[in-house]
Write a protein that holds these residues in place. Structure first.
Motif, short mmCIF file in Angstrom:
data_model
loop_
_atom_site.label_atom_id
_atom_site.label_comp_id
_atom_site.label_asym_id
_atom_site.label_seq_id
_atom_site.Cartn_x
_atom_site.Cartn_y
_atom_site.Cartn_z
N PHE A 248 8.25 6.46 -5.21
CA PHE A 248 9.64 6.90 -5.33
C PHE A 248 9.72 8.41 -5.55
O PHE A 248 10.71 9.03 -5.19
CB PHE A 248 10.32 6.17 -6.48
N SER A 249 8.69 8.98 -6.16
CA SER A 249 8.65 10.41 -6.44
C SER A 249 7.68 11.09 -5.48
O SER A 249 7.11 10.44 -4.59
CB SER A 249 8.23 10.64 -7.90
N ALA A 250 7.46 12.41 -5.65
CA ALA A 250 6.56 13.16 -4.78
C ALA A 250 5.16 12.54 -4.86
O ALA A 250 4.74 12.04 -5.90
CB ALA A 250 6.53 14.62 -5.22
N PRO A 251 4.40 12.53 -3.75
CA PRO A 251 4.69 13.21 -2.48
C PRO A 251 5.53 12.40 -1.50
O PRO A 251 5.96 12.91 -0.48
CB PRO A 251 3.30 13.43 -1.90
N PHE A 252 5.77 11.10 -1.79
CA PHE A 252 6.52 10.28 -0.84
C PHE A 252 8.02 10.50 -0.98
O PHE A 252 8.72 10.67 0.01
CB PHE A 252 6.17 8.80 -1.04
N ASN A 253 8.52 10.44 -2.21
CA ASN A 253 9.93 10.71 -2.49
C ASN A 253 10.86 9.83 -1.65
O ASN A 253 11.72 10.32 -0.91
CB ASN A 253 10.25 12.20 -2.27
N LEU A 254 10.68 8.52 -1.80
CA LEU A 254 11.44 7.57 -1.00
C LEU A 254 12.28 6.65 -1.87
O LEU A 254 11.91 6.33 -3.00
CB LEU A 254 10.49 6.70 -0.16
N ALA A 255 13.40 6.21 -1.32
CA ALA A 255 14.23 5.23 -2.00
C ALA A 255 13.60 3.84 -1.91
O ALA A 255 13.68 3.04 -2.83
CB ALA A 255 15.63 5.20 -1.39
N PHE A 256 12.93 3.58 -0.78
CA PHE A 256 12.33 2.26 -0.56
C PHE A 256 10.91 2.40 -0.02
O PHE A 256 10.63 2.07 1.14
CB PHE A 256 13.20 1.42 0.38
N PRO A 257 10.00 2.88 -0.87
CA PRO A 257 8.61 3.03 -0.44
C PRO A 257 7.96 1.69 -0.13
O PRO A 257 6.98 1.63 0.62
CB PRO A 257 7.94 3.72 -1.63
N ASN A 258 8.49 0.61 -0.70
CA ASN A 258 7.94 -0.71 -0.40
C ASN A 258 8.05 -1.01 1.09
O ASN A 258 7.12 -1.57 1.70
CB ASN A 258 8.65 -1.79 -1.21
N TYR A 259 9.16 -0.62 1.71
CA TYR A 259 9.31 -0.80 3.15
C TYR A 259 8.33 0.08 3.91
O TYR A 259 7.72 -0.34 4.90
CB TYR A 259 10.74 -0.47 3.60
N PHE A 260 8.18 1.32 3.46
CA PHE A 260 7.26 2.26 4.12
C PHE A 260 5.84 1.72 4.11
O PHE A 260 5.14 1.74 5.14
CB PHE A 260 7.32 3.62 3.43
N PHE A 261 5.39 1.22 2.97
CA PHE A 261 4.03 0.70 2.87
C PHE A 261 3.88 -0.62 3.65
O PHE A 261 2.81 -0.92 4.18
CB PHE A 261 3.64 0.51 1.41
N GLU A 262 4.94 -1.39 3.70
CA GLU A 262 4.93 -2.62 4.50
C GLU A 262 4.72 -2.27 5.98
O GLU A 262 3.91 -2.89 6.68
CB GLU A 262 6.25 -3.37 4.32
N ILE A 263 5.45 -1.29 6.45
CA ILE A 263 5.31 -0.85 7.84
C ILE A 263 3.91 -0.31 8.09
O ILE A 263 3.30 -0.57 9.14
CB ILE A 263 6.38 0.21 8.18
N MET A 264 3.38 0.44 7.14
CA MET A 264 2.04 0.98 7.28
C MET A 264 1.00 -0.14 7.45
O MET A 264 0.11 -0.06 8.30
CB MET A 264 1.67 1.83 6.06
N GLY A 265 1.11 -1.18 6.64
CA GLY A 265 0.15 -2.27 6.73
C GLY A 265 0.18 -2.97 8.08
O GLY A 265 -0.87 -3.26 8.66
N TRP A 266 1.38 -3.23 8.61
CA TRP A 266 1.47 -3.90 9.91
C TRP A 266 1.13 -2.95 11.06
O TRP A 266 0.69 -3.40 12.12
CB TRP A 266 2.87 -4.50 10.09
N THR A 267 1.31 -1.67 10.86
CA THR A 267 0.87 -0.70 11.87
C THR A 267 -0.64 -0.74 12.03
O THR A 267 -1.17 -0.63 13.14
CB THR A 267 1.32 0.73 11.48
N VAL A 268 -1.35 -0.94 10.92
CA VAL A 268 -2.81 -1.06 10.97
C VAL A 268 -3.20 -2.27 11.82
O VAL A 268 -4.08 -2.18 12.70
CB VAL A 268 -3.39 -1.19 9.55
N VAL A 269 -2.56 -3.42 11.58
CA VAL A 269 -2.87 -4.63 12.34
C VAL A 269 -2.60 -4.41 13.82
O VAL A 269 -3.39 -4.82 14.69
CB VAL A 269 -2.05 -5.82 11.81
N CYS A 270 -1.50 -3.74 14.12
CA CYS A 270 -1.14 -3.47 15.51
C CYS A 270 -2.13 -2.52 16.17
O CYS A 270 -2.59 -2.77 17.28
CB CYS A 270 0.27 -2.90 15.56
N ALA A 271 -2.48 -1.43 15.47
CA ALA A 271 -3.36 -0.42 16.06
C ALA A 271 -4.79 -0.92 16.24
O ALA A 271 -5.44 -0.63 17.25
CB ALA A 271 -3.35 0.84 15.19
N MET A 272 -5.31 -1.66 15.28
CA MET A 272 -6.70 -2.11 15.35
C MET A 272 -6.91 -3.19 16.40
O MET A 272 -8.01 -3.39 16.90
CB MET A 272 -7.16 -2.63 13.98
N SER A 273 -5.82 -3.91 16.74
CA SER A 273 -5.95 -5.01 17.68
C SER A 273 -5.42 -4.69 19.07
O SER A 273 -5.94 -5.19 20.08
CB SER A 273 -5.19 -6.24 17.15
#
Length: 320
Positions: A248-273
């Motif tokens: 929620f604070s720096a360096p990310f400073n996001l209102a909904f970092p849970n969504y950001f990290f969720e997207i990051m995790g599925w991006t890994v699955v997409c990119a690796m496969s």
């Protein structure tokens, strides 16, 4: 000066008699409350439910005759000079708890992936020698949704106890079909098997190790933000506060970092496969989370005003 009325009466009329429950009740209903303090919408709901248990509080929508918008449970009933008021009650239909909804949603992939992974002859007509890539995706998916089930039971606290039962089918379809059936069928097929990917970039052990590292970071970060939000809301309340801390604070400073990290995790699955099914699920999920994040971010700004951190983005650091 006129003295305050000795009683406060709430007349309850049906908003629309479409439901069988509303048609069966003896309207108008009248409830009398002590004059101090004035009853809340929650008090009125409890009175209705006590008199007619089939119309339990979560199933009710209370509004005013001049405005169909639902009144918040905590709002006080405003009475006229005569000490009475009329409200409308609507039937939201059979309800189901949000805990049950999430448990059912996440159970889909936890059942579908093992079935397709361990019974390939049933789905592909032949055995599949699973590659390290397939084994990794299988483990990531199961760990992700087991984490989701754990969070549902022990971490999340919901603003609303229930939702209409009919919505569970729509909500579950996203997980059961996209991250369940479609992803599992595509990723465990012979085209991603050990003989098929041997010698290709999908068989690169360094790539898989790096993917595991980024994925684990995303999942643990997502869990951390969920714990932060949980600690902001005491059990049994709907208290809201500005979340601060990791994500929620720096360096990310996001209102909904849970969504950001969720997207990051599925991006890994997409990119690796390189799976098209993983890509489809990622795109659909990302679009939905962007919509949710922007709507909630705007609500935070309205609610907290100057107390809300300036420069905070909704879902992507420094971008959106």
């Amino acid at each position: 000066m006129a003295s305050p009325p000795s009683t406060l009466q709430v007349k309850v009329s049906p908003a629309k008699k479409k439901s069988s429950i509303l048609r069966s009740l003896p309207f108008p209903l009248t409830f009398t409350f002590p004059p101090s303090p004035p009853p809340t919408v929650r008090d009125v709901k409890l009175a209705i439910a006590k008199a007619h248990p089939s119309l339990y509080t979560e199933r009710q929508k209370i509004s005013l005759p001049e405005n169909s918008k639902a009144l918040p449970d905590e709002s006080s009933i405003l009475f006229g000079s005569g000490g009475d008021v009329e409200v409308l009650v609507g039937d939201l239909g059979p309800q189901i708890s949000w805990t049950t909804v999430f448990l059912v949603e996440y159970a889909g992939p936890l059942i579908i992936h093992p079935l397709i992974y361990h019974l390939p002859t049933l789905f592909y007509g032949k055995a599949v020698q699973h590659s390290a890539l397939q084994k990794s995706v299988y483990a990531m998916v199961l760990l992700h949704f087991l984490k989701r089930e754990f969070e549902t039971l022990f971490v999340h606290r919901f603003s609303h106890a229930t939702m209409p039962f009919r919505n569970i089918f729509k909500n579950s379809a996203h997980y059961h079909l996209l991250s369940g059936l479609l992803l599992a069928y595509d990723i465990y097929r012979p085209g991603f098997s050990e003989p098929s990917v041997a010698g290709t970039w999908r068989d690169n052990s360094t790539l898989l190790t790096g993917a595991w590292g980024v994925w684990a970071f995303a999942e643990l970060s997502n869990l951390s933000t969920h714990l932060t939000v949980r600690n902001l809301r005491p059990a049994g309340t709907t208290t809201r506060a500005v979340p601060m801390g990791y994500g929620f604070s720096a360096p990310f400073n996001l209102a909904f970092p849970n969504y950001f990290f969720e997207i990051m995790g599925w991006t890994v699955v997409c990119a690796m496969s390189g799976s098209l099914a993983a890509g489809l699920f990622l795109v659909v999920s990302t679009v939905q989370m962007i919509v949710w994040a922007q709507k909630k971010h705007a609500a935070y700004k309205r609610e907290f005003g100057d107390k809300y951190p300036r420069g905070r983005k909704a879902i992507f650091p420094g971008i959106l």
